[in-house]
Scaffold this motif. Structure first.
Motif, PDB file in Angstrom:
ATOM      1  N   VAL A   1       3.232   6.310  -7.012  1.00 15.52           N
ATOM      2  CA  VAL A   1       3.129   5.755  -5.766  1.00 15.52           C
ATOM      3  C   VAL A   1       3.975   6.397  -4.884  1.00 15.52           C
ATOM      4  CG1 VAL A   1       3.129   3.563  -4.440  1.00 15.52           C
ATOM      5  CG2 VAL A   1       2.133   3.638  -6.807  1.00 15.52           C
ATOM      6  N   ASN A   2       3.528   6.725  -3.628  1.00 15.16           N
ATOM      7  CA  ASN A   2       4.446   7.083  -2.541  1.00 15.16           C
ATOM      8  C   ASN A   2       3.959   6.152  -1.209  1.00 15.16           C
ATOM      9  OD1 ASN A   2       5.883   9.641  -3.339  1.00 15.16           O
ATOM     10  ND2 ASN A   2       3.520  10.279  -3.600  1.00 15.16           N
ATOM     11  N   MET A   3       4.884   5.730  -0.294  1.00 14.59           N
ATOM     12  CA  MET A   3       4.859   4.850   0.587  1.00 14.59           C
ATOM     13  C   MET A   3       5.230   5.361   2.001  1.00 14.59           C
ATOM     14  SD  MET A   3       5.671   1.317  -1.391  1.00 14.59           S
ATOM     15  CE  MET A   3       7.473   1.902  -2.139  1.00 14.59           C
ATOM     16  N   ALA A   4       4.637   4.741   2.983  1.00 14.13           N
ATOM     17  CA  ALA A   4       4.995   5.147   4.545  1.00 14.13           C
ATOM     18  C   ALA A   4       4.926   3.989   5.091  1.00 14.13           C
ATOM     19  CB  ALA A   4       4.049   6.024   5.065  1.00 14.13           C
ATOM     20  N   GLY A   5       5.786   3.526   6.136  1.00 16.10           N
ATOM     21  CA  GLY A   5       5.982   2.461   6.956  1.00 16.10           C
ATOM     22  C   GLY A   5       5.128   2.490   8.247  1.00 16.10           C
ATOM     23  N   SER A   6       4.623   3.651   8.483  1.00  6.50           N
ATOM     24  CA  SER A   6       3.550   3.629   9.555  1.00  6.50           C
ATOM     25  C   SER A   6       2.625   4.763   9.530  1.00  6.50           C
ATOM     26  CB  SER A   6       4.546   4.064  10.940  1.00  6.50           C
ATOM     27  OG  SER A   6       5.182   5.270  10.573  1.00  6.50           O
ATOM     28  N   ALA A   7       1.520   4.684  10.368  1.00  4.16           N
ATOM     29  CA  ALA A   7       0.677   5.833  10.353  1.00  4.16           C
ATOM     30  C   ALA A   7       1.147   7.163  10.727  1.00  4.16           C
ATOM     31  CB  ALA A   7      -0.480   5.366  11.542  1.00  4.16           C
TER      32      ALA A   7
END
Length: 366
Positions: free
Chosen positions: A30-36
């Motif tokens: 899993v990789n995560m991003a806090g915004s588009a």
């Protein structure tokens, strides 16, 4: 084909944390991003994920705009996107699929719903049934905007009323003009306020959830540290107690062993004191034994000496007889062949040497 890695796009730490735990429980990376915007940067600089979980409402670029940007890029258009939202009406799902969303995951996500979505995705990927990326139409409306009853080619004008009561600018060749009435103003204002309230509410809820998440995380960390400290303290106490008891047991065992060894040494010392030293009887027996050994040795050497002398005599006699026989044979042979005076002197010398040898041997062994 199994779904091995995913990209989570959500501005809420709580939502990212909850969904990431569910995915990691399925052995997914899993990789995560806090915004588009962060998600687009990630896609441009990293490997392509097998699936993207996109939040619907986010500050700045929302999930719909991010989906359109991803589907509009040929390098990322084939990545399936699952939109995470609280909306799951048939009309919204149909509109979402029209701009490239593969499926909808209701927030907050549950294990059963996530499993169904991922199993369907894996089946479609294996069978090649993924929908084709939609063609982006310029001027297409986002699905989350509230539609207004205004024609697409209309313009808004404050049109004064004509004397005859008709609207100005109703010519056939001019664009359709919608009068800016109070109802239309109220509708526009209501739509803008609703959008603003939704965005603001989403920001406040996200901030609240993030604060609660950080507070809960700090509380859990502090609780974990306190529990670790208590466990370490108890382990140290148990270790000290075990060492103390082991030390006492070791001292008791050593004392018992020393006591038993002392007793055994005392008994052995007593036995040695009773059995040590030679008495007169022992000395007499030892003297008799030595005398008998000496007598046996003397007799043995005398017997051995007499046997040696006898064997020497026999050897001397046999040697002398052999030498005499050889000399006589030599003399006879020389006489037969007209021996000369030299052979006669040799014979005399041989007989003299023989006589001397006999005399010497007799003096040696006599």
């Amino acid at each position: 084909m199994a779904i091995k890695n995913a990209l989570l796009v959500d501005d809420s730490k709580v939502a990212r944390f909850a969904l990431s735990k569910l995915l990691e429980g399925r052995d997914m990376e899993v990789n995560m991003a806090g915004s588009a915007e962060e998600a687009l940067d990630f896609l441009n600089s990293n490997h392509r994920p097998d699936v993207i979980f996109m939040d619907h409402l986010m500050p700045g670029m929302n999930g719909v705009e991010a989906t359109k940007a991803i589907k509009g890029n040929p390098e990322t258009a084939a990545i399936p996107i699952i939109m995470c939202t609280s909306k799951k009406s048939p009309s919204f799902m149909e509109e979402a699929r029209n701009f490239g969303v593969y499926n909808i995951l209701t927030k907050p996500p549950h294990t059963e719903g996530l499993s169904l979505v991922l199993e369907q995705l894996a089946s479609d990927v294996t069978e090649g049934n993924l929908p084709e990326p939609p063609e982006q139409e310029p001027g297409a409306r986002p699905v989350e905007e509230e539609s207004l009853d205004i024609p697409t080619d209309a313009s808004l004008e404050m049109s004064p009323k004509a004397d005859d009561g008709s609207q100005a600018g109703d010519g056939g060749g001019s664009p359709q003009v919608v009068p800016l009435t109070s109802d239309l103003i109220e509708q526009i204002a209501r739509s803008a306020v609703k959008t603003h309230i939704n965005n603001r509410l989403h920001e406040l809820l996200s901030s609240l959830f993030d604060e609660q998440f950080d507070h809960l995380k700090r509380a859990l960390d502090e609780s974990g540290k306190k529990q670790e400290a208590v466990v370490d303290e108890r382990l140290n106490a148990v270790t000290e107690m075990i060492e103390e008891r082991t030390r006492n047991l070791r001292d008791d065992v050593a004392a018992e062993v020393n006591l038993n060894l002392g007793r055994e040494l005392a008994d052995l010392r007593k036995d040695l004191s009773r059995n040590t030293g030679f008495t007169s009887e022992h000395m007499a027996e030892l003297k008799d034994h030595i005398t008998s050994v000496q007598t046996i040795d003397t007799e043995f050497w005398q017997t051995l000496q007499s046997e040696a002398i006898q064997q020497a005599h026999e050897i001397s006699r046999e040697t002398a007889e052999d030498i005499a026989q050889r000399t006589i044979d030599l003399f006879v042979a020389q006489q037969r062949s007209a021996t000369s005076r030299i052979y006669t002197m040799g014979l005399a010398a041989s007989l003299g040497i023989f006589a001397v040898g006999i005399a010497w041997l007799s003096g040696l062994f006599g």
